[in-house]
Design an enzyme around this catalytic site. Structure first.
Site, short mmCIF file in Angstrom:
data_model
loop_
_atom_site.label_atom_id
_atom_site.label_comp_id
_atom_site.label_asym_id
_atom_site.label_seq_id
_atom_site.Cartn_x
_atom_site.Cartn_y
_atom_site.Cartn_z
N PRO A 26 0.53 -1.11 -0.05
CA PRO A 26 -0.29 0.19 0.04
C PRO A 26 0.86 1.26 -0.35
O PRO A 26 0.92 2.35 -0.03
CB PRO A 26 -0.84 -0.30 0.99
CG PRO A 26 -0.17 -0.93 2.09
CD PRO A 26 0.97 -2.29 1.16
N GLU A 57 2.82 -8.25 8.09
CA GLU A 57 3.23 -7.05 8.20
C GLU A 57 4.16 -5.78 7.31
O GLU A 57 4.29 -4.84 7.20
CB GLU A 57 4.29 -6.49 9.99
CG GLU A 57 2.74 -6.62 10.88
CD GLU A 57 1.57 -5.53 10.77
OE1 GLU A 57 2.43 -4.78 10.33
OE2 GLU A 57 0.75 -6.75 10.84
N ARG A 69 -4.19 -6.43 -20.36
CA ARG A 69 -5.35 -5.50 -21.41
C ARG A 69 -4.58 -4.56 -22.27
O ARG A 69 -5.40 -4.38 -23.04
CB ARG A 69 -6.71 -4.81 -20.18
CG ARG A 69 -6.96 -5.98 -19.77
CD ARG A 69 -8.09 -4.70 -18.59
NE ARG A 69 -9.14 -4.62 -19.50
CZ ARG A 69 -9.32 -3.48 -20.55
NH1 ARG A 69 -8.73 -2.83 -19.60
NH2 ARG A 69 -10.51 -3.05 -21.36
N ASP A 108 -12.50 1.22 -24.76
CA ASP A 108 -13.01 0.51 -24.35
C ASP A 108 -13.92 1.47 -23.11
O ASP A 108 -13.36 3.08 -23.05
CB ASP A 108 -13.03 -0.87 -23.79
CG ASP A 108 -11.88 0.17 -22.61
OD1 ASP A 108 -11.28 0.74 -21.77
OD2 ASP A 108 -11.16 -0.81 -21.75
N1 ADE Z 1 -1.14 -5.49 0.04
C1 ADE Z 1 -1.28 -4.82 0.77
N2 ADE Z 1 -2.38 -4.53 0.19
C2 ADE Z 1 -1.45 -3.67 -0.69
C3 ADE Z 1 -2.26 -2.94 -1.94
N3 ADE Z 1 -3.32 -1.50 -1.60
N4 ADE Z 1 -1.94 -2.56 -2.40
C4 ADE Z 1 -0.90 -4.09 -3.57
N5 ADE Z 1 -0.63 -4.51 -2.04
C5 ADE Z 1 -0.92 -4.98 -1.35
#
Ligand code: ADE
Length: 215
Positions: free
Chosen positions: A87, A115, A153, A168
């Site tokens: 993330p 984690e 894609r 698209d």
């Molecule tokens: N691993 C955990 N959450 C994630 C996310 N939002 N994007 C990419 N990998 C992740």
């Protein structure tokens, strides 16, 4: 395009990539997807891949040894960038997916669990970090599948028509253009009619209607 995915859950990917457009693209040799079970690279006799964090704190971290061995082994098969799914990475967008498809013949997708992973692996072996959105998943596998799907894609032939990823509704939308409403059979569903003009066969009128109804 070749994708190599390093994960402790290779089976998670197989059902998604084994169906529909991605399955056909693999059969036609347009994309190749290989999964690698991280546990097989663990030198621990119980195939352990996690441990507690130095400095304390909640949760477990993925240890460097299996990751190092897996990544260096897979790098012999795949010369593309090592992309860590997290993330904290750069956000995946339509444009980034297109760029990834245009600038790489292959990539290695690294899926974290727990984690996260030991920082030394990020510093030493990871080339790029990608997030699929501002939320935290239980692991990188879903995110890796999203990257594979969105990037594939843009590989010519995968959608059956070279321009379709751009043409698209999403391509148009992200290209700043709007999309008109779509209807298919039946002509009446739960009392709701398909606009008459779309059934008229009059292509000029249909085009006008579509342009008037862009959303
Ligand atoms: N691993 C955990 N959450 C994630 C996310 N939002 N994007 C990419 N990998 C992740």
């Amino acid at each position: 395009m070749r994708f190599d995915v390093i994960t402790i859950f290779p089976e998670m990917l197989s059902s998604y990539i084994g169906e529909s457009i991605l399955s056909r693209a693999q059969k036609e040799g347009l994309i190749e997807i290989h999964t690698h079970d991280l546990r097989k690279y663990s030198k621990d006799r119980h195939q352990k891949v996690d441990d507690t964090p130095y400095g304390g704190g909640a949760g477990m971290l993925m240890t460097p040894q299996p990751l190092y061995d897996a990544i260096t082994a897979v790098k012999k098969l795949n010369k593309g960038p090592v992309v860590f799914m997290t993330p904290q990475g750069q956000k995946l967008t339509h444009t980034r997916a297109k760029r990834l498809a245009r600038t790489n013949d292959s990539m290695i997708l690294l899926c974290g669990r727990y984690e996260g992973i030991d920082q030394r692996i990020r510093d030493m072996l990871v080339d790029m970090e990608v997030s699929i959105g501002d939320f935290v998943l239980t692991g990188g596998e879903l995110a890796a599948m999203v990257v594979i799907d969105a990037v594939s894609r843009f590989i010519p032939g995968v959608l059956g028509d070279m321009d379709s990823a751009e043409d698209d509704s999403f391509g148009r939308r992200f290209g700043g253009k709007k999309e008109y409403p779509h209807y298919t059979k039946p002509a009446i569903f739960k009392g709701m009619q398909v606009p008459e003009v779309l059934r008229s066969g009059n292509h000029a009128e249909i085009e006008k209607w579509r342009m008037r109804n862009l959303k």
